[in-house]
Design an enzyme around this catalytic site. Structure first.
Site, PDB file in Angstrom:
ATOM      1  N   ASP A 276       5.363   5.119   2.252  1.00 23.42           N
ATOM      2  CA  ASP A 276       5.567   6.306   3.193  1.00 23.42           C
ATOM      3  C   ASP A 276       6.262   5.905   4.382  1.00 23.42           C
ATOM      4  O   ASP A 276       7.303   6.561   4.929  1.00 23.42           O
ATOM      5  CB  ASP A 276       4.203   6.899   3.647  1.00 23.42           C
ATOM      6  CG  ASP A 276       3.275   7.491   2.309  1.00 23.42           C
ATOM      7  OD1 ASP A 276       3.927   7.993   1.521  1.00 23.42           O
ATOM      8  OD2 ASP A 276       2.348   7.798   2.754  1.00 23.42           O
TER       9      ASP A 276
ATOM     10  N   SER B  12       0.937  -1.143  -0.127  1.00 21.40           N
ATOM     11  CA  SER B  12      -0.119  -0.079   0.277  1.00 21.40           C
ATOM     12  C   SER B  12       0.971   1.372   0.021  1.00 21.40           C
ATOM     13  O   SER B  12       2.203   1.355   0.120  1.00 21.40           O
ATOM     14  CB  SER B  12      -0.806   0.018   1.256  1.00 21.40           C
ATOM     15  OG  SER B  12      -0.282   0.281   2.533  1.00 21.40           O
ATOM     16  N   LYS B  13       0.282   2.354  -0.252  1.00 26.09           N
ATOM     17  CA  LYS B  13       0.910   3.500  -0.101  1.00 26.09           C
ATOM     18  C   LYS B  13       1.406   3.934   1.116  1.00 26.09           C
ATOM     19  O   LYS B  13       2.448   4.535   1.213  1.00 26.09           O
ATOM     20  CB  LYS B  13      -0.170   4.661  -0.611  1.00 26.09           C
ATOM     21  CG  LYS B  13       0.504   6.209  -0.536  1.00 26.09           C
ATOM     22  CD  LYS B  13      -0.403   7.090  -1.264  1.00 26.09           C
ATOM     23  CE  LYS B  13      -0.242   8.496  -0.403  1.00 26.09           C
ATOM     24  NZ  LYS B  13       1.164   8.817   0.205  1.00 26.09           N
ATOM     25  N   ARG B  14       0.866   3.370   2.104  1.00 29.94           N
ATOM     26  CA  ARG B  14       1.308   3.440   3.709  1.00 29.94           C
ATOM     27  C   ARG B  14       2.612   2.787   3.812  1.00 29.94           C
ATOM     28  O   ARG B  14       3.788   3.338   4.466  1.00 29.94           O
ATOM     29  CB  ARG B  14       0.265   2.913   4.551  1.00 29.94           C
ATOM     30  CG  ARG B  14      -0.823   3.892   4.748  1.00 29.94           C
ATOM     31  CD  ARG B  14      -0.972   4.110   6.207  1.00 29.94           C
ATOM     32  NE  ARG B  14      -1.061   3.280   7.216  1.00 29.94           N
ATOM     33  CZ  ARG B  14      -1.935   2.393   7.386  1.00 29.94           C
ATOM     34  NH1 ARG B  14      -3.094   2.574   6.765  1.00 29.94           N
ATOM     35  NH2 ARG B  14      -1.882   1.221   8.230  1.00 29.94           N
TER      36      ARG B  14
END
Ligand code: GLU
Length: 501
Positions: A267, A262-264
């Protein structure tokens, strides 16, 4: 394969394209090219509530940057156009009507409030509410109201949806190219909405109608669409059309832990999950392009997420991938995303890249730093340090000493500066002053001769010499640095070290 291979990438423009979507596009591209087929891009924007401006242009730009642009799409070889579903809106109603007339679909007039109440009722009993064969004849549907009444209610502008009438008690034995035989019980499926009274089809109807009209031979898409496969196959049956072949690609998994990337994760661990940067009012999501990746490296690492050619080979050009690609070799299980390995791929492409191009890529940084590039052979400098870099943006830290004298000296390395060092460095200056042919090999020979003749240990000269020029004990071959910065600058840096250290 008798039919022409025509495959598609069919993203919904709901935001920037996730790297998993790019992998889907890539596998479609490779499969098309391998089979002399067509790779087309269709924009699936029937869900206007999720539409994000700029997303469509982003998708096109990303595919262009990666070198896997579609053969047909919006504005390009529109053989079966339009290629944007919102521009095809007028087409779908006829198909929905066709299913009503043949008994494969029905009108449902239930209000959202009724459905909500039913859902809550079921949940209170610990059950999940499914709109399917167990309930469709107890609800406000054309299966139980007369044809005249249905016509009247539609004419009066009542809200309705058209739902698929899923057959009951059938076991579907389907074939997925990657997964082999897959079984589905139709009684467990819900009656999905196909069309809404605002005139818009849902994803399922539009997707099947378009795949048919655009003569799609294979549907290659992410595993998350596997649960939709039985409905899609039933829709082909309901229309009396041949279904394409299906291949559901494995998930791309988090680098650490379980679950989908995921994008998380990006990050948290500091890597991009998007091909290009994406800017919104909330902030910037970083992209592989802006992070200094070569498109060839991105293509290469994506290709190996869930596929290999059966050997240990890891480095593939796009042409080699086309040559080697085989859907039958795509894995069933998820593929772990490895950001460190991705950097390794970029390093491999960086060292293969020709030095002139790398010098060109490096030039803007140099200009920004105030370097007069006409005074240096940037190509040569790049050739000396590229083995140590993963990205062009690392070049400055690896080369700054070519362009400017050290402002400080590494503390630990300065311990090598002994009492006798200044005298030795003075002598070294005299040796250097007398060298006419100031080239790396010649300087090296003369300096080493001087050391041997005077029985001076290598380390006693070489380490302080390097420290004077670079400010630390790092960098490429010392005599290459000496040649490049020149006699005058070399001597001046040694003098500065003598007075400072
Ligand atoms: N529009 C769907 C998506 O966003 C396409 C799925 C499919 O390829 O059928 O992924």
């Amino acid at each position: 394969m008798s039919k022409q291979v025509r495959v598609r990438f069919a993203p919904s423009p709901t935001g920037p394209l996730h790297i998993g979507g790019v992998r889907t596009a890539l596998f479609n591209y490779l499969f098309a090219k391998k089979n002399n087929g067509v790779f087309y891009l269709r924009i699936e924007d029937t869900d206007q509530t999720r539409f994000v401006p700029g997303a469509e242009a982003y998708i096109m730009e990303a595919l262009e940057w990666l070198g896997i642009a579609p053969d047909e799409t919006v504005g390009k070889n529109e053989k079966f156009g339009p290629y944007r579903q919102s521009d095809r809106k007028h087409l779908y109603q006829t198909y929905a009507d066709q299913l009503i007339n043949s008994g494969w679909a029905y009108y449902a007039f239930d209000t959202p409030e009724t459905l909500d109440a039913l859902r809550k009722e079921q949940e209170a009993e610990g059950k999940t509410f499914i709109y399917n064969h167990t309930i469709r004849e107890k609800l406000d549907t054309s299966l139980v109201i007369s044809t005249e009444e249905v016509a009247k209610r539609i004419e009066n502008g009542e809200h309705y949806v058209i739902r698929f009438k899923t057959p009951v008690d059938e076991t579907l034995h389907l074939i997925d190219i990657i997964r082999g035989d897959v079984k589905f019980e139709t009684s467990l499926l819900d009656d999905k909405v196909l069309f809404k009274s605002d005139g818009m089809p849902t994803y399922h109807l539009a997707n099947i109608v378009d795949d048919h009209l655009m003569e799609t031979s294979h549907v290659i898409r992410g595993e998350e669409w596997l649960p939709s496969m039985p409905l899609h196959v039933l829709l082909y049956r309901a229309f009396g059309w041949d279904a394409p072949e299906f291949a559901h690609l494995p998930l791309i998994l988090k680098p650490i832990g379980n679950g989908k990337l995921s994008k998380r994760d990006g990050d948290k661990l500091g890597f991009p999950v998007f091909p290009l940067e994406w800017k919104t009012e909330e902030g910037i999501s970083s992209g592989y392009r802006e992070n200094g990746f070569f498109p060839e490296a991105v293509i290469n690492f994506l290709a190996l997420l869930g596929w290999n050619d059966g050997t240990d080979k890891e480095l593939f050009s796009l042409e080699e991938l086309v040559e080697a690609f085989d859907l039958n070799r795509v894995h069933k299980s998820g593929a772990k995303f490895d950001p460190e390995k991705n950097k390794w791929f970029n390093h491999q492409y960086l060292i293969k890249e020709n030095n002139e191009n790398l010098a060109k890529d490096f030039t803007p940084t140099l200009t920004e730093k105030g370097v007069d590039i006409s005074k240096f052979d940037i190509t040569r400098i790049v050739s000396l340090i590229k083995e140590r870099a993963h990205f062009v943006y690392e070049f400055w830290d690896l080369t700054d000493f070519f362009f400017q004298a050290p402002i400080s000296y590494d503390e630990k390395a300065s311990k090598n500066w002994k009492e006798e060092t200044p005298t030795l460095m003075q002598e070294l200056i005299s040796v250097l002053e007398n060298i006419e042919d100031f080239t790396s090999i010649n300087i090296e020979t003369i300096v080493k001769d001087w050391m041997t003749k005077n029985e001076i240990g290598m380390g006693k000269v070489m380490q302080p010499f390097r420290l004077s020029l670079v400010g630390a004990l790092k960098g490429p071959h010392l005599f290459d640095i000496v040649e490049i910065i020149g006699k005058e600058e070399t001597i001046s840096r040694i003098q500065k070290a003598i007075s400072t250290l």
